[in-house]
Design a protein around this motif. Structure first.
Motif, PDB file in Angstrom:
ATOM      1  N   PHE A   1      15.527  90.027  37.727  1.00 33.00           N
ATOM      2  CA  PHE A   1      16.462  90.072  38.853  1.00 33.00           C
ATOM      3  C   PHE A   1      17.408  91.277  38.766  1.00 33.00           C
ATOM      4  CE2 PHE A   1      20.170  88.807  41.307  1.00 33.00           C
ATOM      5  CZ  PHE A   1      19.629  88.141  42.397  1.00 33.00           C
TER       6      PHE A   1
ATOM      7  N   THR B   1       3.195  88.316  44.997  1.00 37.45           N
ATOM      8  CA  THR B   1       4.496  88.927  44.702  1.00 37.45           C
ATOM      9  C   THR B   1       4.398  90.437  44.764  1.00 37.45           C
ATOM     10  OG1 THR B   1       5.094  87.071  43.266  1.00 37.45           O
ATOM     11  CG2 THR B   1       6.347  89.104  42.999  1.00 37.45           C
TER      12      THR B   1
ATOM     13  N   GLY C   1      13.130  85.237  36.562  1.00 36.06           N
ATOM     14  CA  GLY C   1      14.576  85.430  36.500  1.00 36.06           C
ATOM     15  C   GLY C   1      14.975  86.650  35.707  1.00 36.06           C
TER      16      GLY C   1
ATOM     17  N   THR D   1      14.800  92.672  42.596  1.00 37.67           N
ATOM     18  CA  THR D   1      15.324  91.422  43.138  1.00 37.67           C
ATOM     19  C   THR D   1      14.290  90.728  44.016  1.00 37.67           C
ATOM     20  OG1 THR D   1      17.541  92.380  43.117  1.00 37.67           O
ATOM     21  CG2 THR D   1      17.231  90.399  44.436  1.00 37.67           C
ATOM     22  N   VAL D   2      13.579  91.487  44.830  1.00 35.79           N
ATOM     23  CA  VAL D   2      12.515  90.919  45.668  1.00 35.79           C
ATOM     24  C   VAL D   2      11.449  90.268  44.794  1.00 35.79           C
ATOM     25  CG1 VAL D   2      10.647  91.479  47.266  1.00 35.79           C
ATOM     26  CG2 VAL D   2      12.914  92.477  47.608  1.00 35.79           C
TER      27      VAL D   2
ATOM     28  N   SER E   1      11.777  88.994  41.782  1.00 36.98           N
ATOM     29  CA  SER E   1      12.319  87.784  41.168  1.00 36.98           C
ATOM     30  C   SER E   1      12.396  86.630  42.163  1.00 36.98           C
ATOM     31  CB  SER E   1      13.712  88.084  40.601  1.00 36.98           C
ATOM     32  OG  SER E   1      14.283  86.948  40.003  1.00 36.98           O
ATOM     33  N   VAL E   2      12.901  86.903  43.354  1.00 37.39           N
ATOM     34  CA  VAL E   2      13.095  85.851  44.351  1.00 37.39           C
ATOM     35  C   VAL E   2      11.754  85.368  44.908  1.00 37.39           C
ATOM     36  CG1 VAL E   2      14.076  85.337  46.618  1.00 37.39           C
ATOM     37  CG2 VAL E   2      15.417  86.626  44.943  1.00 37.39           C
TER      38      VAL E   2
ATOM     39  N   ILE F   1       9.902  83.143  42.195  1.00 35.91           N
ATOM     40  CA  ILE F   1      10.397  81.770  42.047  1.00 35.91           C
ATOM     41  C   ILE F   1      10.138  80.963  43.327  1.00 35.91           C
ATOM     42  CG2 ILE F   1      12.758  82.246  42.812  1.00 35.91           C
ATOM     43  CD1 ILE F   1      11.655  79.804  40.035  1.00 35.91           C
ATOM     44  N   ALA F   2      10.140  81.635  44.487  1.00 41.86           N
ATOM     45  CA  ALA F   2       9.840  80.952  45.743  1.00 41.86           C
ATOM     46  C   ALA F   2       8.380  80.500  45.798  1.00 41.86           C
ATOM     47  CB  ALA F   2      10.146  81.875  46.924  1.00 41.86           C
TER      48      ALA F   2
ATOM     49  N   TRP G   1      15.078  79.802  35.592  1.00 43.36           N
ATOM     50  CA  TRP G   1      15.193  81.049  36.377  1.00 43.36           C
ATOM     51  C   TRP G   1      16.659  81.488  36.465  1.00 43.36           C
ATOM     52  CZ3 TRP G   1      17.627  82.025  41.144  1.00 43.36           C
ATOM     53  CH2 TRP G   1      17.320  83.246  41.748  1.00 43.36           C
TER      54      TRP G   1
ATOM     55  N   VAL H   1      18.451  84.873  35.083  1.00 43.88           N
ATOM     56  CA  VAL H   1      19.117  85.788  36.019  1.00 43.88           C
ATOM     57  C   VAL H   1      20.493  86.192  35.492  1.00 43.88           C
ATOM     58  CG1 VAL H   1      20.253  85.902  38.277  1.00 43.88           C
ATOM     59  CG2 VAL H   1      17.903  85.091  38.119  1.00 43.88           C
TER      60      VAL H   1
END
Length: 470
Positions: free
Chosen positions: A421, A201, A418, A453-454, A456-457, A460-461, A372, A376
């Motif tokens: 975010f 991440t 989350g 945001t990057v 957080s996404v 979770i990905a 998550w 958010v």
């Protein structure tokens, strides 16, 4: 719909009424924090009262429920936050942070500087709170940008990403600690999986995204000095500390060993639980003791008094004063965390947790994705990662009851992801970064907010497919 046990607050009520109670309570907390500018401790306390009232709970039992959650959370988490603050203060005042920065930067060229800044931030981010890490790192970022003739965003984003990733995903930071406590997760497993998620991440949100953010933001005029915004460490105190550290500074090895000691002890406990799996074995009993969060952080603080404080030439009185000063700034954090624990217990006792479990099962929503998503929404509304983590963890805590150890740890990480975010204008960190880098609101949104945001996404990905393996 009630949590089992004598602390239950209400007679069984319909899911619709519980949903209304949750929405009104969270809405009230959001408005009180963002509009009325009420302290989150008071907002969470009033939100608990509203939640119990709308859910039909006897108000005379509310105080007992709230106090139970408050006390349990402060007992388990407050001590760790205090020890973490002590270690961070010793690291900052002794010059240990400067030693790490100087050593890593001395071995870096222009192409590797963004990666070096991410590494420095990650190392300092282990024991330091986010705001303290920013205050320490920004002067280094500006100096590196000047010396290397590099855009400040190219080195600044990796540094901020390193701090933020650790703050949201890795204990002993307050958010992950609260989630670990609320979800009854194994701290060592959470730490190990948190580091596993944090590394890729950080790579994506730091050095790689930094080049994209650099194009979006455009050239920035570097500030002449890294003057701290209002509310940060007093400049005269920093100057006095710097002058006292010119002749004595701890070694790089000593600083690194002190920072990594609690991490190593907690990971050792996690490995022992997996590999030995014999609570009667002498080796496992020892590792369970020294790897408990309280003992691991206590050992790091005691070691830091020698490897950081004494090595920097501090007298016993100066070390004592440094430790004492570390506690005052975290009083607000401890009360917020405690109130979050009280709100979480109220959620459980009025039956909200059971209702969420029922809704999630009926709608076939992944617990990880649900945790998550709730975090958010609360992050966007309140601007506080800690409040988002506390509230989301409390709401989804019943979902962790039947989970394996590794999946419970991943639920902690999903909530933490989350909570990071899209930081925007209702987040103090947004304005801290904006002022330090001299950016406009638009530039801050394109860099800092997009970076959060990057993180957080991407997190979770990575968490969702990892849940299929572990």
């Amino acid at each position: 719909m009630l949590a089992a046990g004598p602390a239950a607050l209400a007679h069984p009520v319909g899911d619709g009424r519980l949903l209304l109670a949750v929405l009104l309570a969270i809405g009230a907390i959001v408005l009180l924090i963002s509009r009325v500018k009420l302290h989150p401790f008071l907002a969470l306390t009033l939100g608990s009262v509203l939640l119990a009232a709308v859910a039909g709970a006897p108000l005379e039992k509310l105080t007992a429920s709230f106090a139970t959650g408050f006390g349990a959370t402060v007992t388990s988490v407050g001590l760790l936050i205090g020890l973490g603050a002590m270690l961070g203060k010793l690291l900052a005042d002794s010059g240990g942070a400067d030693i790490i920065a100087d050593t890593v930067l001395a071995r870096s060229g222009p192409r590797t500087l963004p990666w070096a800044m991410a590494l420095i931030a990650a190392l300092l981010g282990l024991p330091l709170f986010f705001e303290v890490g920013v205050v320490l790192l920004i002067p280094i970022v500006l100096l590196v940008a000047r010396r290397g003739n590099l855009p400040v965003i190219r080195v600044g984003i990796p540094a901020l990403a390193g701090l933020s990733v650790l703050h949201g995903l890795v204990p002993p930071h307050p958010g992950p600690l609260v989630a670990v406590d609320a979800l009854k997760a194994n701290l060592g497993v959470t730490l190990a999986l948190g580091l596993l998620i944090a590394v890729p991440t950080l790579v994506i949100a730091g050095p790689l995204f930094g080049r994209v953010a650099e194009r979006w933001v455009g050239p920035l005029t570097l500030p002449e000095a890294a003057a701290a915004p209002a509310g940060s460490q007093d400049q005269s105190e920093k100057s006095e500390s710097s002058s006292q550290l010119r002749e004595h500074r701890p070694s790089f090895g000593a600083v690194l060993s002190t920072i990594l000691l609690p991490v190593a002890l907690m990971l050792g406990k996690a490995l022992a639980d997996v590999l030995l799996d014999d609570p009667h074995a002498r080796a496992q009993r020892i590792l369970d003791f020294v790897g408990s969060p309280l003992i691991a952080l206590l050992a790091a603080v005691l070691l830091g008094m020698l490897t950081l404080g004494r090595a920097a030439g501090f007298t016993k009185a100066r070390i004592s004063s440094t430790v004492e000063k570390s506690l005052a700034p975290i009083a607000g954090i401890v009360f917020i965390v405690g109130a979050g624990g009280g709100f979480k217990q109220t959620l459980i006792d009025v039956g909200v947790g059971d209702a969420v479990s029922h809704w999630a099962g009926r709608l076939h929503i992944s617990a990880l994705l649900l945790g998550w998503f709730i975090a958010v929404l609360i992050r966007l509304a309140t601007g506080s990662a800690t409040v988002a983590t506390i509230t989301a963890a409390g709401i989804v805590s019943p979902l962790a009851a039947g989970m394996s150890t590794s999946h419970t740890a991943l639920l902690v990480l999903a909530v933490g992801a989350g909570s990071l975010f899209f930081s925007h204008v209702n987040d103090a960190g947004f304005w801290l970064v904006k002022e330090y880098f001299g950016m406009s609101v638009g530039q801050t949104l394109k860099s800092w907010s997009a970076m959060e945001t990057v993180i957080s996404v991407v997190a979770i990905a990575l968490i969702l497919p990892l849940s299929l393996i572990v």
